[in-house]
Design a protein around this motif. Structure first.
Motif, PDB file in Angstrom:
ATOM      1  N   ILE A  42       7.835  12.756  -6.256  1.00  0.00           N
ATOM      2  CA  ILE A  42       8.045  11.469  -6.919  1.00  0.00           C
ATOM      3  C   ILE A  42       8.556  10.419  -5.939  1.00  0.00           C
ATOM      4  CG2 ILE A  42      10.384  12.148  -7.657  1.00  0.00           C
ATOM      5  CD1 ILE A  42       9.919  10.385 -10.139  1.00  0.00           C
ATOM      6  N   TRP A  43       9.488  10.813  -5.060  1.00  0.00           N
ATOM      7  CA  TRP A  43      10.003   9.858  -4.085  1.00  0.00           C
ATOM      8  C   TRP A  43       8.981   9.575  -3.001  1.00  0.00           C
ATOM      9  CZ3 TRP A  43      13.795   6.985  -5.447  1.00  0.00           C
ATOM     10  CH2 TRP A  43      14.742   7.457  -6.344  1.00  0.00           C
ATOM     11  N   LEU A  44       8.202  10.573  -2.659  1.00  0.00           N
ATOM     12  CA  LEU A  44       7.131  10.348  -1.691  1.00  0.00           C
ATOM     13  C   LEU A  44       6.092   9.395  -2.264  1.00  0.00           C
ATOM     14  CD1 LEU A  44       6.112  11.143   1.107  1.00  0.00           C
ATOM     15  CD2 LEU A  44       4.839  13.010   0.042  1.00  0.00           C
ATOM     16  N   GLY A  45       5.807   9.532  -3.563  1.00  0.00           N
ATOM     17  CA  GLY A  45       4.857   8.635  -4.210  1.00  0.00           C
ATOM     18  C   GLY A  45       5.357   7.206  -4.261  1.00  0.00           C
ATOM     19  N   ILE A  46       6.636   7.031  -4.596  1.00  0.00           N
ATOM     20  CA  ILE A  46       7.216   5.692  -4.623  1.00  0.00           C
ATOM     21  C   ILE A  46       7.190   5.064  -3.229  1.00  0.00           C
ATOM     22  CG2 ILE A  46       9.356   4.404  -4.982  1.00  0.00           C
ATOM     23  CD1 ILE A  46      10.032   6.401  -7.219  1.00  0.00           C
ATOM     24  N   SER A  47       7.576   5.862  -2.233  1.00  0.00           N
ATOM     25  CA  SER A  47       7.554   5.371  -0.855  1.00  0.00           C
ATOM     26  C   SER A  47       6.149   4.978  -0.439  1.00  0.00           C
ATOM     27  CB  SER A  47       8.100   6.445   0.097  1.00  0.00           C
ATOM     28  OG  SER A  47       9.406   6.821  -0.249  1.00  0.00           O
ATOM     29  N   ALA A  48       5.161   5.802  -0.834  1.00  0.00           N
ATOM     30  CA  ALA A  48       3.774   5.519  -0.468  1.00  0.00           C
ATOM     31  C   ALA A  48       3.298   4.213  -1.096  1.00  0.00           C
ATOM     32  CB  ALA A  48       2.877   6.670  -0.900  1.00  0.00           C
ATOM     33  N   LEU A  49       3.653   3.971  -2.370  1.00  0.00           N
ATOM     34  CA  LEU A  49       3.227   2.739  -3.043  1.00  0.00           C
ATOM     35  C   LEU A  49       3.830   1.508  -2.358  1.00  0.00           C
ATOM     36  CD1 LEU A  49       3.435   3.771  -6.813  1.00  0.00           C
ATOM     37  CD2 LEU A  49       1.370   3.339  -5.460  1.00  0.00           C
ATOM     38  N   ILE A  50       5.126   1.586  -2.040  1.00  0.00           N
ATOM     39  CA  ILE A  50       5.775   0.454  -1.382  1.00  0.00           C
ATOM     40  C   ILE A  50       5.181   0.228   0.006  1.00  0.00           C
ATOM     41  CG2 ILE A  50       7.967  -0.422  -0.493  1.00  0.00           C
ATOM     42  CD1 ILE A  50       9.365   1.160  -2.707  1.00  0.00           C
ATOM     43  N   TYR A  51       5.034   1.319   0.741  1.00  0.00           N
ATOM     44  CA  TYR A  51       4.514   1.213   2.108  1.00  0.00           C
ATOM     45  C   TYR A  51       3.088   0.660   2.121  1.00  0.00           C
ATOM     46  CZ  TYR A  51       2.759   2.710   6.656  1.00  0.00           C
ATOM     47  OH  TYR A  51       2.185   2.740   7.894  1.00  0.00           O
ATOM     48  N   ILE A  52       2.224   1.201   1.272  1.00  0.00           N
ATOM     49  CA  ILE A  52       0.830   0.747   1.233  1.00  0.00           C
ATOM     50  C   ILE A  52       0.751  -0.711   0.799  1.00  0.00           C
ATOM     51  CG2 ILE A  52      -1.381   1.052   0.064  1.00  0.00           C
ATOM     52  CD1 ILE A  52      -0.763   4.070   0.006  1.00  0.00           C
ATOM     53  N   GLY A  53       1.573  -1.090  -0.185  1.00  0.00           N
ATOM     54  CA  GLY A  53       1.561  -2.468  -0.654  1.00  0.00           C
ATOM     55  C   GLY A  53       1.955  -3.456   0.423  1.00  0.00           C
ATOM     56  N   ILE A  54       3.036  -3.161   1.146  1.00  0.00           N
ATOM     57  CA  ILE A  54       3.493  -4.073   2.201  1.00  0.00           C
ATOM     58  C   ILE A  54       2.522  -4.065   3.376  1.00  0.00           C
ATOM     59  CG2 ILE A  54       5.354  -4.541   3.841  1.00  0.00           C
ATOM     60  CD1 ILE A  54       7.323  -3.498   1.791  1.00  0.00           C
ATOM     61  N   MET A  55       1.981  -2.887   3.708  1.00  0.00           N
ATOM     62  CA  MET A  55       0.997  -2.815   4.784  1.00  0.00           C
ATOM     63  C   MET A  55      -0.244  -3.631   4.454  1.00  0.00           C
ATOM     64  SD  MET A  55       1.298  -1.407   7.726  1.00  0.00           S
ATOM     65  CE  MET A  55      -0.459  -1.254   8.040  1.00  0.00           C
ATOM     66  N   ALA A  56      -0.696  -3.558   3.203  1.00  0.00           N
ATOM     67  CA  ALA A  56      -1.878  -4.317   2.790  1.00  0.00           C
ATOM     68  C   ALA A  56      -1.617  -5.820   2.917  1.00  0.00           C
ATOM     69  CB  ALA A  56      -2.263  -3.957   1.357  1.00  0.00           C
ATOM     70  N   PHE A  57      -0.419  -6.250   2.518  1.00  0.00           N
ATOM     71  CA  PHE A  57      -0.072  -7.669   2.631  1.00  0.00           C
ATOM     72  C   PHE A  57       0.002  -8.091   4.091  1.00  0.00           C
ATOM     73  CE2 PHE A  57       3.252 -11.042   2.711  1.00  0.00           C
ATOM     74  CZ  PHE A  57       2.495 -12.033   2.088  1.00  0.00           C
ATOM     75  N   ALA A  58       0.576  -7.224   4.934  1.00  0.00           N
ATOM     76  CA  ALA A  58       0.668  -7.534   6.373  1.00  0.00           C
ATOM     77  C   ALA A  58      -0.717  -7.651   6.988  1.00  0.00           C
ATOM     78  CB  ALA A  58       1.483  -6.449   7.087  1.00  0.00           C
ATOM     79  N   LEU A  59      -1.607  -6.727   6.651  1.00  0.00           N
ATOM     80  CA  LEU A  59      -2.964  -6.778   7.186  1.00  0.00           C
ATOM     81  C   LEU A  59      -3.707  -8.024   6.696  1.00  0.00           C
ATOM     82  CD1 LEU A  59      -3.959  -3.017   6.799  1.00  0.00           C
ATOM     83  CD2 LEU A  59      -3.600  -4.240   8.942  1.00  0.00           C
ATOM     84  N   TRP A  60      -3.443  -8.429   5.469  1.00  0.00           N
ATOM     85  CA  TRP A  60      -4.113  -9.597   4.893  1.00  0.00           C
ATOM     86  C   TRP A  60      -3.713 -10.888   5.622  1.00  0.00           C
ATOM     87  CZ3 TRP A  60      -1.766 -13.705   2.128  1.00  0.00           C
ATOM     88  CH2 TRP A  60      -2.675 -14.613   1.576  1.00  0.00           C
ATOM     89  N   ARG A  61      -2.431 -10.963   6.043  1.00  0.00           N
ATOM     90  CA  ARG A  61      -1.963 -12.209   6.652  1.00  0.00           C
ATOM     91  C   ARG A  61      -2.004 -12.189   8.176  1.00  0.00           C
ATOM     92  NH1 ARG A  61       3.153 -13.030   8.340  1.00  0.00           N
ATOM     93  NH2 ARG A  61       3.280 -15.062   7.323  1.00  0.00           N
ATOM     94  N   LEU A  62      -2.550 -11.153   8.771  1.00  0.00           N
ATOM     95  CA  LEU A  62      -2.642 -11.102  10.223  1.00  0.00           C
ATOM     96  C   LEU A  62      -3.542 -12.227  10.755  1.00  0.00           C
ATOM     97  CD1 LEU A  62      -3.029  -7.324  11.227  1.00  0.00           C
ATOM     98  CD2 LEU A  62      -1.045  -8.800  11.527  1.00  0.00           C
TER      99      LEU A  62
END
Length: 222
Positions: free
Chosen positions: A11-31
């Motif tokens: 459950i904590w790995l899943g939460i971490s994955a959602l946060i990490y993927i979300g922020i990474m996607a935003f970072a890649l979008w604004r590069l």
């Protein structure tokens, strides 16, 4: 970093994955993709920073899996490239560690959240506060953004991984505190010193390498 056995519960790995993927996607979008494609020097600098970071993260010390002390280095990358490119470089370093077997693939999102995203965002927050509240000065930038920011980012990353291991019932808090948390202040100073030394060298000899540092405003206009 987190142990290869994947100690953190799903459950904590899943939460971490959602946060990490979300922020990474935003970072890649604004590069700044057009700039990256055009400027080969930035590509080489980014790749070199990721390699150095990966090598630095192989040097660690700790008594129990997941409770290891090591340099973070994300403050320097955040000040050099901005938080978006810094997160991408840090993630590339983590992928490199995973490919050579130093980390487990299932732990990548958690490592990315605690040792890449959180330290980078803490460094960014320190930079924004300094820019908003204090005058533009070479030494203010160096001591607060690089030195203080580096120490705070290391503490934030360490507390985040320790808290997640505790919430997931991997270790009792007493073990985490005695083997890990109480030593975090000892790594804050050398982490800040390392970032301060690196940033001093670049600010003097290669200020054009630092995305968040304007030599004209911090030095020439003083």
């Amino acid at each position: 970093m987190t142990p290869n056995e994947g100690l953190v519960s799903g459950i904590w790995l899943g939460i971490s994955a959602l946060i990490y993927i979300g922020i990474m996607a935003f970072a890649l979008w604004r590069l700044p993709w057009n700039v990256l494609k055009r400027e080969k020097g930035i590509q080489h600098l980014l790749f070199g920073a990721a390699v150095v970071l990966m090598l630095m993260w192989t040097l660690r010390a700790g008594l129990s899996p997941g409770l290891s002390i090591h340099f973070v280095g994300m403050t320097t990358l955040t000040l050099m490239f901005g938080w978006d490119l810094a997160i991408c470089a840090g993630s590339a370093a983590l992928i490199g560690l995973t490919l050579i077997g130093r980390e487990a693939w299932q732990d990548l999102p958690l490592n990315g959240l605690c040792w890449v995203i959180i330290p980078s965002l803490v460094s960014l927050a320190v930079l924004r506060i300094v820019e908003a509240k204090l005058p533009r000065n070479f030494f203010v930038y160096l001591f607060l953004c690089a030195f203080l920011g580096g120490g705070l980012s290391a503490a934030a990353g360490g507390m985040s991984i320790g808290s997640l291991l505790w919430l997931a019932d991997v270790y009792p808090w007493s073990k985490i505190y005695h083997e890990y948390v109480r030593y975090l202040p000892l790594i804050m100073f050398p982490e800040g010193l390392l970032n301060g030394i690196i940033m001093t060298g670049m600010m003097v000899f290669h200020p054009d390498w630092i995305r968040t540092f304007d030599a004209r405003r911090y030095i020439d206009e003083q």
